[in-house]
Design an enzyme around this catalytic site. Structure first.
Site, PDB file in Angstrom:
ATOM      1  N   ARG A  40       0.838  -1.201   0.000  1.00 31.00           N
ATOM      2  CA  ARG A  40       0.000   0.000   0.000  1.00 31.00           C
ATOM      3  C   ARG A  40       0.873   1.251   0.000  1.00 31.00           C
ATOM      4  O   ARG A  40       0.563   2.241  -0.670  1.00 31.00           O
ATOM      5  CB  ARG A  40      -0.933  -0.002   1.209  1.00 31.00           C
ATOM      6  CG  ARG A  40      -2.003  -1.077   1.144  1.00 31.00           C
ATOM      7  CD  ARG A  40      -2.765  -1.188   2.451  1.00 31.00           C
ATOM      8  NE  ARG A  40      -3.579  -0.014   2.733  1.00 31.00           N
ATOM      9  CZ  ARG A  40      -4.194   0.204   3.894  1.00 31.00           C
ATOM     10  NH1 ARG A  40      -4.075  -0.672   4.886  1.00 31.00           N
ATOM     11  NH2 ARG A  40      -4.932   1.279   4.072  1.00 31.00           N
ATOM     12  N   CYS A  79      -1.180   5.909   9.032  1.00 23.05           N
ATOM     13  CA  CYS A  79      -1.586   4.567   8.569  1.00 23.05           C
ATOM     14  C   CYS A  79      -2.759   4.759   7.622  1.00 23.05           C
ATOM     15  O   CYS A  79      -2.825   5.763   6.917  1.00 23.05           O
ATOM     16  CB  CYS A  79      -1.955   3.666   9.750  1.00 23.05           C
ATOM     17  SG  CYS A  79      -3.319   4.283  10.757  1.00 23.05           S
TER      18      CYS A  79
END
Length: 292
Positions: A181, A242
């Protein structure tokens, strides 16, 4: 009988020996990504550590924003904590199902609102179950309590502050998402988000801090090595990010175990930064941290 915490991380043995202490509050802070079933509250209803209360990260949040589970106001948190039976005298132990996915978020939230007598259960429910310790499906409503919140603004960073930091580089940014990611090799789970990472940020997936078998935290020196290998300078302040502000707190907890406290969470995280707009995005391995 009252109990005191032995530290910020407690063992399953310690918790099992202190389940009945009157000032102990056990919180199940388990969380799942959108679309995962059964949802975390349903898992809690089917089995949890005896006496535990469910800390719903999506409910104990600011509901005036479209961003998920942002910190609530201090007044709202006082009500939420009181409804869970948490007072300023409570000793709190937090766990989640895998070990350190979302327990850190609950730990960080309590500390951000002034409650430092909180620890994380090492290995979480995963280790508790592996040891065949007692669980229950009985959900008992706790007696309400009075909690006074003292908000610590230094524990949180906004998008505007992270944008300003792009120029000053006064704080290091470290991202707890997976490497795929971070480098945009994997798409984001939430629709409509761009892929990639905040320019100049480092990457350390949150699960790199735990043993994949037991869910327990790695030894402190191994945690230190993980951060240093990711490129983090432990002498300088840190912003943890995050996907949506949950697993970033796992990195905050890991740094806390190293004695490092000048660490904040970017609460909006990639769910905010990755939206179409003016916030710059990098893809591929980061030149400062080599994407490790």
């Amino acid at each position: 009988m009252s109990v005191s915490l032995p530290g910020s991380l407690v063992s399953t043995e310690w918790l099992a020996a202190h389940l009945d202490h009157q000032n102990l509050v056990i919180l199940d802070g388990s969380f799942k990504l959108p679309g995962a079933t059964p949802i975390a509250s349903e898992d809690f209803a089917s089995r949890h550590i005896p006496g535990a209360r469910f800390f719903d990260i999506d409910t104990i949040a600011d509901h005036e924003t479209l961003l998920p589970h942002m910190l609530p106001s201090a007044d709202a948190f006082e009500r939420y904590a009181g409804d869970l039976g948490i007072s300023n005298d409570s000793v709190v132990v937090v766990y989640d199902t895998p070990g350190l996915m979302s327990a850190g978020r609950v730990w960080w939230t309590l500390r951000t609102f002034g409650h430092d007598t909180v620890a994380i259960l090492d290995g979480g429910l995963k280790k508790w179950l592996a040891e065949e310790r007692a669980v229950t499906h009985e959900v008992v409503a706790p007696a309400s309590a009075r909690f006074h919140a003292t908000f610590d603004p230094t524990a949180v960073r906004s998008k505007a502050q992270v944008l300003d930091n792009l120029g000053s580089r006064a704080e290091q940014v470290i991202d707890a998402r997976s490497a795929g990611r971070f480098t945009a090799e994997e798409k984001e789970a939430r629709p409509g988000l761009r892929s990639g990472h905040i320019p100049g940020s480092l990457n350390l997936p949150f699960n790199a801090l735990t043993d994949p078998q037991s869910g327990e935290l790695l030894p402190v020196e191994d945690i230190r090595k993980a951060f240093e290998t990711a490129g983090l300078d432990l002498s300088k302040p840190v912003i943890a990010s995050c996907g949506s502000g949950v697993t970033a707190a796992a990195l905050v907890f890991g740094l806390h175990l190293l004695g490092k406290e000048d660490v904040a969470v970017y609460d909006g995280a990639w769910t905010e930064w990755g939206q179409p707009g003016e916030a710059p995005v990098d893809i591929g391995p980061d030149k400062r941290g080599d994407g490790r």
